[in-house]
Design a protein around this motif. Sequence first.
Motif, PDB file in Angstrom:
ATOM      1  N   GLN A 297       0.829  -1.206   0.000  1.00  0.00           N
ATOM      2  CA  GLN A 297       0.000   0.000   0.000  1.00  0.00           C
ATOM      3  C   GLN A 297       0.865   1.257   0.000  1.00  0.00           C
ATOM      4  O   GLN A 297       0.585   2.214  -0.741  1.00  0.00           O
TER       5      GLN A 297
ATOM      6  N   CYS B 280      -4.585   1.690   6.480  1.00  0.00           N
ATOM      7  CA  CYS B 280      -5.894   1.166   6.090  1.00  0.00           C
ATOM      8  C   CYS B 280      -6.912   2.068   6.773  1.00  0.00           C
ATOM      9  O   CYS B 280      -6.885   2.233   7.993  1.00  0.00           O
TER      10      CYS B 280
ATOM     11  N   ARG C 293      -9.732   2.946  -3.057  1.00  0.00           N
ATOM     12  CA  ARG C 293     -10.648   1.979  -2.431  1.00  0.00           C
ATOM     13  C   ARG C 293     -10.852   0.783  -3.338  1.00  0.00           C
ATOM     14  O   ARG C 293     -11.425   0.873  -4.422  1.00  0.00           O
ATOM     15  N   GLU C 294     -10.383  -0.359  -2.871  1.00  0.00           N
ATOM     16  CA  GLU C 294     -10.677  -1.621  -3.539  1.00  0.00           C
ATOM     17  C   GLU C 294     -12.072  -2.084  -3.090  1.00  0.00           C
ATOM     18  O   GLU C 294     -12.750  -1.407  -2.318  1.00  0.00           O
ATOM     19  N   ASP C 295     -12.470  -3.246  -3.545  1.00  0.00           N
ATOM     20  CA  ASP C 295     -13.737  -3.854  -3.130  1.00  0.00           C
ATOM     21  C   ASP C 295     -13.795  -3.879  -1.595  1.00  0.00           C
ATOM     22  O   ASP C 295     -12.948  -4.485  -0.946  1.00  0.00           O
TER      23      ASP C 295
ATOM     24  N   ALA D  52     -10.158  -6.588  -0.019  1.00  0.00           N
ATOM     25  CA  ALA D  52      -9.175  -5.639  -0.550  1.00  0.00           C
ATOM     26  C   ALA D  52      -7.749  -6.069  -0.265  1.00  0.00           C
ATOM     27  O   ALA D  52      -6.875  -5.980  -1.139  1.00  0.00           O
TER      28      ALA D  52
ATOM     29  N   ARG E 201      -4.870  -6.890  -3.045  1.00  0.00           N
ATOM     30  CA  ARG E 201      -3.661  -6.061  -3.127  1.00  0.00           C
ATOM     31  C   ARG E 201      -2.373  -6.873  -3.105  1.00  0.00           C
ATOM     32  O   ARG E 201      -1.365  -6.446  -3.658  1.00  0.00           O
TER      33      ARG E 201
ATOM     34  N   GLY F  83     -11.260  -1.212   2.738  1.00  0.00           N
ATOM     35  CA  GLY F  83     -10.826  -1.221   1.344  1.00  0.00           C
ATOM     36  C   GLY F  83     -10.164   0.054   0.881  1.00  0.00           C
ATOM     37  O   GLY F  83      -9.525   0.078  -0.173  1.00  0.00           O
TER      38      GLY F  83
END
Length: 344
Positions: A24, A91, A111-113, A189, A193, A216
Motif C-alpha cells: 500500500q 488502512c 478503495r478496492e472492493d 481488498a 492487493r 478497502g
Amino acid sequence: MSGTAATGQELRLGTRNSRLALVQAERVSKELAHAHPAFQFPWQTVVVRGDADKTSPFLKFAGPSDAAKNIWTEEMEAKLCAGELDLLVHCLKDMPTRLPDTCTLGAIVHREDPTDALVIKEGLRSQYTDLAQLPRGSVVGTSSTRRKALLRYRYPHLKIEECRGNLDTRLRKLDDPEGPFSAIILATAGMVRINLHDRITKRLPPSEFPYAVGQGALGIEIRKEDTQTETMIRQIEDLPTRRICLAERSLLRTLQGGCSSPVAVHCTVEQSSPSSPAQLRLDGTIIHPHGTTLLWESATSEFRTDEEAEALGATVAQRLLENGGQALLEEIRQLQQEQKTANV
C-alpha cells in the motif's frame, strides 16, 4: 514540532511493517511521485502496538469512542508530530474517527472492493463454497468484533474463534492440517492487493454481511498545519471515494464506535436518470457481539460536498440511536468493560 513538509524535495511516508502495508505504501509513493516528479517519497516502517501484541482479542483494547484503533496508529502519529515523518499511510478502517489535535486526515485514496471474503481451508475447498454449507461446529476464524457478531447472528451453527496476525500468518493458521479452522474471514481488498484473490472462496454480499467503515480504502494522515503536503496528496484523491468514506466515518463518529464496536455499513451510489444528480445511500448496522440483536437503518442524500456526506452519516447514526441503538451500544460498552476487567 514542524508544521511544514521536510526540507528538500522529499516527503517521508510512514507505514506498518507487513507485506500488505508495504504494498500500500509503495502504491501511494509511486502515485505521488508520478504527480510530483520533482519530489521523492521514501517510506519507513514503524512497529505499532497492534502488531506487537498479536494474541489479545480486540475487546482487550476496547474503550470510549475509537480508543481501540489507537493500537494501529499511535506510534506512527508520534513520529509524524515529531517531524520524523511527513505522512502516514493507513488502512482507513484502522484509523480513529477522531485524530490527535495536531493531525488530520489529508486524503482518502485507492478503495478496492470493500466486502469481506470467505476463505476456505485448502484441504476443504472442493467440498464447501459457502458458510451455510459448513457442518455444525465448524470453526471460523476472525479477529474482528464486527465479523464475529455477524457470524453469530447469521450462522449460529458455526463456532467462532480468534485468529490474529497479518494475512500470511492467518492463511498459514487456516491451512495447517492440525489447525482448528475450516475457514476464516478476511477483507477482500487486502487479498486483492497482495495478489491472493485466487484464495477467495466467496465475496460476502454486503446486503447480508455489511463491511467495516472505510474498509478497502487507504487514508493518508498528515500534520494539521502542513498545507503544502495536503495540497500535494489531494491530487491523487478520488472525490466520490472521499465523500463515501466521510459519510461512513461520520456515522461511526456519531455513534462513538471504535475498532471493537460491531458497527457495519454498506454504501451504494444511486442515480434515477442520467440527468439527475447522483445520490448516496448509506445503510448502517449495529450488532450485539453475541449475535443476539441486529439493528439497521438507512438514508439517502446527495453528496456533492464533504458536509453533505458527513450529514448523511450523522442522520443514519441518529436514526440508529433513536431506535434502540443507544441502549444496545451501552450494553456493548458494559460487556467490553467486563471483558477488559477479566483480562487484567
